[in-house]
Design a protein around this motif. Sequence first.
Motif, PDB file in Angstrom:
ATOM      1  N   ALA A 275       0.823  -1.210   0.000  1.00 41.45           N
ATOM      2  CA  ALA A 275       0.000   0.000   0.000  1.00 41.45           C
ATOM      3  C   ALA A 275       0.859   1.262   0.000  1.00 41.45           C
ATOM      4  O   ALA A 275       0.575   2.220  -0.736  1.00 41.45           O
ATOM      5  CB  ALA A 275      -0.939  -0.005   1.209  1.00 41.45           C
ATOM      6  N   ASP A 276       1.917   1.278   0.814  1.00 38.72           N
ATOM      7  CA  ASP A 276       2.803   2.440   0.854  1.00 38.72           C
ATOM      8  C   ASP A 276       3.436   2.690  -0.513  1.00 38.72           C
ATOM      9  O   ASP A 276       3.580   3.844  -0.950  1.00 38.72           O
ATOM     10  CB  ASP A 276       3.906   2.230   1.903  1.00 38.72           C
ATOM     11  N   THR A 277       3.810   1.610  -1.187  1.00 38.69           N
ATOM     12  CA  THR A 277       4.437   1.761  -2.497  1.00 38.69           C
ATOM     13  C   THR A 277       3.442   2.271  -3.531  1.00 38.69           C
ATOM     14  O   THR A 277       3.772   3.112  -4.376  1.00 38.69           O
ATOM     15  CB  THR A 277       5.043   0.420  -2.949  1.00 38.69           C
ATOM     16  N   ARG A 278       2.207   1.783  -3.481  1.00 35.75           N
ATOM     17  CA  ARG A 278       1.179   2.280  -4.410  1.00 35.75           C
ATOM     18  C   ARG A 278       0.905   3.758  -4.172  1.00 35.75           C
ATOM     19  O   ARG A 278       0.765   4.537  -5.124  1.00 35.75           O
ATOM     20  CB  ARG A 278      -0.114   1.469  -4.253  1.00 35.75           C
ATOM     21  N   HIS A 279       0.831   4.166  -2.905  1.00 36.18           N
ATOM     22  CA  HIS A 279       0.600   5.578  -2.589  1.00 36.18           C
ATOM     23  C   HIS A 279       1.762   6.442  -3.095  1.00 36.18           C
ATOM     24  O   HIS A 279       1.553   7.557  -3.592  1.00 36.18           O
ATOM     25  CB  HIS A 279       0.418   5.768  -1.088  1.00 36.18           C
ATOM     26  N   TYR A 280       2.977   5.920  -2.962  1.00 36.65           N
ATOM     27  CA  TYR A 280       4.140   6.658  -3.447  1.00 36.65           C
ATOM     28  C   TYR A 280       4.074   6.833  -4.961  1.00 36.65           C
ATOM     29  O   TYR A 280       4.360   7.916  -5.488  1.00 36.65           O
ATOM     30  CB  TYR A 280       5.422   5.926  -3.059  1.00 36.65           C
ATOM     31  N   ALA A 281       3.680   5.776  -5.675  1.00 40.28           N
ATOM     32  CA  ALA A 281       3.558   5.871  -7.130  1.00 40.28           C
ATOM     33  C   ALA A 281       2.552   6.948  -7.521  1.00 40.28           C
ATOM     34  O   ALA A 281       2.772   7.717  -8.466  1.00 40.28           O
ATOM     35  CB  ALA A 281       3.144   4.514  -7.709  1.00 40.28           C
ATOM     36  N   LYS A 282       1.459   7.013  -6.785  1.00 37.50           N
ATOM     37  CA  LYS A 282       0.450   8.043  -7.064  1.00 37.50           C
ATOM     38  C   LYS A 282       1.032   9.433  -6.874  1.00 37.50           C
ATOM     39  O   LYS A 282       0.793  10.347  -7.688  1.00 37.50           O
ATOM     40  CB  LYS A 282      -0.752   7.839  -6.141  1.00 37.50           C
ATOM     41  N   ARG A 283       1.831   9.618  -5.828  1.00 41.35           N
ATOM     42  CA  ARG A 283       2.454  10.923  -5.588  1.00 41.35           C
ATOM     43  C   ARG A 283       3.464  11.255  -6.689  1.00 41.35           C
ATOM     44  O   ARG A 283       3.625  12.428  -7.052  1.00 41.35           O
ATOM     45  CB  ARG A 283       3.135  10.945  -4.223  1.00 41.35           C
ATOM     46  N   GLN A 284       4.139  10.231  -7.210  1.00 38.94           N
ATOM     47  CA  GLN A 284       5.099  10.480  -8.287  1.00 38.94           C
ATOM     48  C   GLN A 284       4.406  11.035  -9.522  1.00 38.94           C
ATOM     49  O   GLN A 284       4.914  11.967 -10.158  1.00 38.94           O
ATOM     50  CB  GLN A 284       5.847   9.188  -8.627  1.00 38.94           C
ATOM     51  N   PHE A 285       3.263  10.472  -9.885  1.00 39.56           N
ATOM     52  CA  PHE A 285       2.505  10.996 -11.019  1.00 39.56           C
ATOM     53  C   PHE A 285       2.206  12.481 -10.814  1.00 39.56           C
ATOM     54  O   PHE A 285       2.421  13.310 -11.700  1.00 39.56           O
ATOM     55  CB  PHE A 285       1.183  10.234 -11.165  1.00 39.56           C
ATOM     56  N   THR A 286       1.706  12.812  -9.635  1.00 40.84           N
ATOM     57  CA  THR A 286       1.313  14.196  -9.347  1.00 40.84           C
ATOM     58  C   THR A 286       2.512  15.127  -9.358  1.00 40.84           C
ATOM     59  O   THR A 286       2.463  16.226  -9.942  1.00 40.84           O
ATOM     60  CB  THR A 286       0.601  14.267  -7.986  1.00 40.84           C
ATOM     61  N   TRP A 287       3.606  14.703  -8.737  1.00 37.49           N
ATOM     62  CA  TRP A 287       4.785  15.568  -8.600  1.00 37.49           C
ATOM     63  C   TRP A 287       5.371  15.897  -9.965  1.00 37.49           C
ATOM     64  O   TRP A 287       5.631  17.063 -10.289  1.00 37.49           O
ATOM     65  CB  TRP A 287       5.830  14.889  -7.720  1.00 37.49           C
ATOM     66  N   PHE A 288       5.586  14.887 -10.784  1.00 38.15           N
ATOM     67  CA  PHE A 288       6.204  15.133 -12.086  1.00 38.15           C
ATOM     68  C   PHE A 288       5.292  15.973 -12.982  1.00 38.15           C
ATOM     69  O   PHE A 288       5.769  16.823 -13.734  1.00 38.15           O
ATOM     70  CB  PHE A 288       6.542  13.804 -12.766  1.00 38.15           C
ATOM     71  N   ARG A 289       3.988  15.751 -12.893  1.00 39.81           N
ATOM     72  CA  ARG A 289       3.078  16.509 -13.740  1.00 39.81           C
ATOM     73  C   ARG A 289       3.151  18.007 -13.424  1.00 39.81           C
ATOM     74  O   ARG A 289       3.130  18.851 -14.334  1.00 39.81           O
ATOM     75  CB  ARG A 289       1.643  16.019 -13.559  1.00 39.81           C
ATOM     76  N   HIS A 290       3.284  18.352 -12.142  1.00 35.51           N
ATOM     77  CA  HIS A 290       3.251  19.761 -11.750  1.00 35.51           C
ATOM     78  C   HIS A 290       4.636  20.402 -11.696  1.00 35.51           C
ATOM     79  O   HIS A 290       4.762  21.605 -11.929  1.00 35.51           O
ATOM     80  CB  HIS A 290       2.571  19.904 -10.387  1.00 35.51           C
ATOM     81  N   GLN A 291       5.660  19.622 -11.376  1.00 37.44           N
ATOM     82  CA  GLN A 291       6.981  20.188 -11.145  1.00 37.44           C
ATOM     83  C   GLN A 291       7.927  20.103 -12.338  1.00 37.44           C
ATOM     84  O   GLN A 291       8.862  20.893 -12.437  1.00 37.44           O
ATOM     85  CB  GLN A 291       7.629  19.491  -9.939  1.00 37.44           C
ATOM     86  N   LEU A 292       7.715  19.131 -13.226  1.00 32.98           N
ATOM     87  CA  LEU A 292       8.666  18.925 -14.317  1.00 32.98           C
ATOM     88  C   LEU A 292       7.932  18.808 -15.655  1.00 32.98           C
ATOM     89  O   LEU A 292       7.871  17.735 -16.261  1.00 32.98           O
ATOM     90  CB  LEU A 292       9.504  17.669 -14.042  1.00 32.98           C
ATOM     91  N   PRO A 293       7.395  19.913 -16.135  1.00 29.56           N
ATOM     92  CA  PRO A 293       6.626  19.882 -17.391  1.00 29.56           C
ATOM     93  C   PRO A 293       7.463  19.566 -18.619  1.00 29.56           C
ATOM     94  O   PRO A 293       6.909  19.243 -19.676  1.00 29.56           O
ATOM     95  CB  PRO A 293       6.036  21.291 -17.468  1.00 29.56           C
ATOM     96  N   ALA A 294       8.800  19.653 -18.509  1.00 22.27           N
ATOM     97  CA  ALA A 294       9.652  19.372 -19.669  1.00 22.27           C
ATOM     98  C   ALA A 294       9.673  17.884 -20.016  1.00 22.27           C
ATOM     99  O   ALA A 294      10.078  17.511 -21.120  1.00 22.27           O
ATOM    100  CB  ALA A 294      11.075  19.859 -19.408  1.00 22.27           C
ATOM    101  N   PHE A 295       9.240  17.031 -19.104  1.00 23.92           N
ATOM    102  CA  PHE A 295       9.234  15.589 -19.378  1.00 23.92           C
ATOM    103  C   PHE A 295       8.047  15.238 -20.266  1.00 23.92           C
ATOM    104  O   PHE A 295       6.917  15.635 -20.004  1.00 23.92           O
ATOM    105  CB  PHE A 295       9.146  14.801 -18.071  1.00 23.92           C
ATOM    106  N   GLU A 296       8.323  14.484 -21.309  1.00 23.19           N
ATOM    107  CA  GLU A 296       7.259  14.030 -22.203  1.00 23.19           C
ATOM    108  C   GLU A 296       6.702  12.712 -21.667  1.00 23.19           C
ATOM    109  O   GLU A 296       7.446  11.756 -21.450  1.00 23.19           O
ATOM    110  CB  GLU A 296       7.795  13.838 -23.615  1.00 23.19           C
ATOM    111  N   TRP A 297       5.402  12.649 -21.470  1.00 22.75           N
ATOM    112  CA  TRP A 297       4.766  11.457 -20.917  1.00 22.75           C
ATOM    113  C   TRP A 297       4.453  10.470 -22.039  1.00 22.75           C
ATOM    114  O   TRP A 297       3.826  10.836 -23.038  1.00 22.75           O
ATOM    115  CB  TRP A 297       3.485  11.847 -20.181  1.00 22.75           C
TER     116      TRP A 297
END
Length: 318
Positions: A275-297
């Motif tokens: 569960a902790d790992t799944r929650h972390y993955a969810k936070r990674q999606f959010t963080w990269f989307r808002h903080q690093l727009p130069a990354f192409e998804w």
Amino acid sequence: MNEEQVGRRRVGEAVLIAGPTASGKSALALELALATGGIVINADSMQVYRDLRIITARPTQDEEARAPHRLYGHVDAAVNFSAGAWVADAAKALDEAKTEGRPPIFVGGTGLYFKALTAGLSVVPPIPAELREDVRARLERNGAEALHAELARRDPRAAERLNLRDRTRIARALEVVEATGRSLLDWHREGQPPLLPKDGFRAVFLAPDRDALYARIDARFDAMLEAGALEEVERLSARQLDPLLPAMKAHGVPALIRHLRGELTLEQAATIGRADTRHYAKRQFTWFRHQLPAFEWVRPEEARRWLATAVNAAWESK
């Protein structure tokens, strides 16, 4: 990908491969390194620790032997390794890649490391060890809320941004203001330049289907247990390190330590770890989307085509 698709040993822009945990980043980076003669450079804050090969899904020894890998398992778990320390090590790895004429391939899931690479990093002076130990002793003795109240008196702006239960960040903000007389927020505004210029990298974020990713996370956690993760955590626990150290908070480690102490069954600990790992993955999606727009998804199944096109085009333009 093959050597014809991505011209071997062409040196140009760095390649940045990010994504949530268990999205297949490491395998993709190794494939690209084999095709280009590149150096794989770790950008995962937990895979730097030598004590945590299995529980962090670090590349295996066989995988590391197939292509040059840097910044994996080079830090002892007793070290409070920082983003600033990683940047210094990454700069050396970049110099090595340049000297050897190899493309640098950064791979990992730690957003702050990629932000430091591409946008710079705030610089906080080193905190004296005795002060850090004193703050942590007060945290254990008085609790997070008491320390938060103390921080509110010393640095109300930082305290306002922190959750009362965020023990690690409360302690960090307090030790910075006590050591420097300045708010951590002020230090964050003054930083060092990025290691990579804006036109010096191509960046991709692997974005798998959420349900499929979560299923893969669960399966991988079980596989790590079968591969010896519990025994690895037992060896780490025997060192009796400060529980606030980053290595002691790697996903799965706290719950497995509780199991070793008899507080949880192994299945209960595994359930928490998954569960902790799944929650972390969810936070990674959010963080990269808002903080690093130069990354192409891109979807993982499209990543090889993206790399073969984007990387080859970038290197042939040099």
